[in-house]
Write an enzyme that holds these catalytic residues in place. Structure first.
Site, PDB file in Angstrom:
ATOM      1  N   HIS A 226       1.673  -2.092   5.643  1.00  0.00           N
ATOM      2  CA  HIS A 226       1.483  -2.427   4.232  1.00  0.00           C
ATOM      3  C   HIS A 226       2.475  -1.679   3.336  1.00  0.00           C
ATOM      4  CE1 HIS A 226      -2.247  -4.859   4.111  1.00  0.00           C
ATOM      5  NE2 HIS A 226      -2.581  -4.200   5.223  1.00  0.00           N
TER       6      HIS A 226
ATOM      7  N   ARG B  91       0.848  -1.195   0.000  1.00  0.00           N
ATOM      8  CA  ARG B  91       0.000   0.000   0.000  1.00  0.00           C
ATOM      9  C   ARG B  91       0.882   1.244   0.000  1.00  0.00           C
ATOM     10  NH1 ARG B  91      -3.644   0.149   5.125  1.00  0.00           N
ATOM     11  NH2 ARG B  91      -4.435  -1.741   4.076  1.00  0.00           N
TER      12      ARG B  91
ATOM     13  N   GLU C 165      -7.143  -7.696  13.687  1.00  0.00           N
ATOM     14  CA  GLU C 165      -7.720  -7.905  12.353  1.00  0.00           C
ATOM     15  C   GLU C 165      -7.445  -9.335  11.901  1.00  0.00           C
ATOM     16  OE1 GLU C 165      -5.904  -4.925   9.889  1.00  0.00           O
ATOM     17  OE2 GLU C 165      -7.032  -3.272  10.797  1.00  0.00           O
TER      18      GLU C 165
ATOM     19  N   ASP D  91      -3.530  -8.402   3.368  1.00  0.00           N
ATOM     20  CA  ASP D  91      -4.866  -8.669   3.894  1.00  0.00           C
ATOM     21  C   ASP D  91      -5.476  -9.778   3.050  1.00  0.00           C
ATOM     22  OD1 ASP D  91      -4.525  -6.563   5.662  1.00  0.00           O
ATOM     23  OD2 ASP D  91      -5.691  -5.135   4.479  1.00  0.00           O
TER      24      ASP D  91
ATOM     25  N   HIS E  52      -5.231  -9.710   8.578  1.00  0.00           N
ATOM     26  CA  HIS E  52      -3.990  -8.934   8.427  1.00  0.00           C
ATOM     27  C   HIS E  52      -2.781  -9.749   8.881  1.00  0.00           C
ATOM     28  CE1 HIS E  52      -1.856  -4.854   8.896  1.00  0.00           C
ATOM     29  NE2 HIS E  52      -1.010  -5.728   9.456  1.00  0.00           N
TER      30      HIS E  52
END
Length: 279
Positions: free
Chosen positions: A153, A108, A242, A160, A245
């Site tokens: 990320h 990301r 999460e 994810d 994740h």
């Protein structure tokens, strides 16, 4: 005489242009500040594990922001090579058990994280609240840890993901403006993702998304443990808040946050399929 002078001036202009061009050719092309390249150690997951399903959410409008996120020029999973190869090994393990991995987000860029931060600061923009954070006040997204100025990320080794039962049935397209259902509703009610039931949808800003939340029991709990235990045996670490994740523990860039766009053109080279197989 006039013709001669014109020819002389023309010759001078051509010589000047030639000199300018020679200098321009000699100088290296400047790098575009907004479009840096990835280091050589980054690869497209499709080149390493082509059978992993990719349902990248942030190049679409079906995410908690409700719009395409900055930096996602293509719907493409990019990871560091060690993380991608570890996922290829995980995919082989899961396929032997009748499942396939599906990734929602991989590398990301920092500009995407900045987009999240800017969105979170605009308290009036809550169009996707009903699905992704029904029980959380938007003013608490930072203090509750759902939004931060940095993301693992961006280091390239965090992913994810979820599991899909084989043979995979495609997820139906999201229709902008459709009725939103809370991400913690039952699997029959919430958005019909094709993954196995993990108890909540992806990017659910709710404590029910905590991997080992005691309210998640039975098949949902077993599904989370199947994903968690298998990936941890292959070198990944789960984020407790999460269930989707995971970070490859031996990440090659543990403190570097990159900002190259998610695009094939960002990569310096392609990587052949893992071990010559099709994981």
């Amino acid at each position: 005489m006039a013709v001669k002078n014109a020819r002389t001036r023309l010759t001078g202009v051509i010589a000047s242009l030639s000199a300018v061009l020679a200098v321009a050719v000699a100088l290296p092309a400047p790098a575009h500040a907004d479009y840096p390249k990835a280091p050589a150690g980054f690869v497209a997951l499709k080149d390493v594990a082509p059978s992993v399903i990719q349902e990248m959410r942030y190049p679409t409008v079906h995410n908690f922001v409700g719009e395409e996120i900055d930096g996602y020029d293509e719907s493409l999973c990019i990871l560091t090579s060690p993380a991608a190869r570890a996922l290829a090994a995980a995919q082989r393990t899961f396929r032997a058990r009748g499942y396939a991995l599906k990734v929602y987000d991989c590398y990301r860029p920092q500009r995407a994280v900045d987009h999240f931060v800017s969105w979170a600061e605009d308290l009036a923009d809550d169009g996707m609240k009903r699905e992704f954070y029904p029980r959380v006040d938007k003013s608490d997204l930072f203090t509750d840890g759902y939004i931060a100025e940095k993301s693992g990320h961006s280091r390239g080794s965090t992913v994810d993901l979820t599991l899909v039962k084989l043979p995979a049935v495609p997820t139906r397209p999201y229709v902008p403006g459709e009725n939103l259902v809370p991400c913690y509703a039952s699997a029959a009610e919430r958005f019909p993702d094709n993954s196995i039931d993990m108890g909540t949808g992806y990017d659910c800003f709710d404590t029910l998304a905590h991997t080992l939340d005691p309210r998640i029991v039975g098949t949902q709990h077993a599904n989370r443990l199947l994903l968690k235990d298998t990936l941890e045996n292959l070198g990944f670490v789960n984020l407790a808040e999460e269930w989707w994740h995971f970070t490859y523990a031996a990440e090659p860039y543990p403190s570097t946050y990159f900002d190259f766009p998610v695009a094939r053109s960002s990569l310096s080279h392609s990587c052949p399929p893992y071990g010559g197989l099709t994981p």
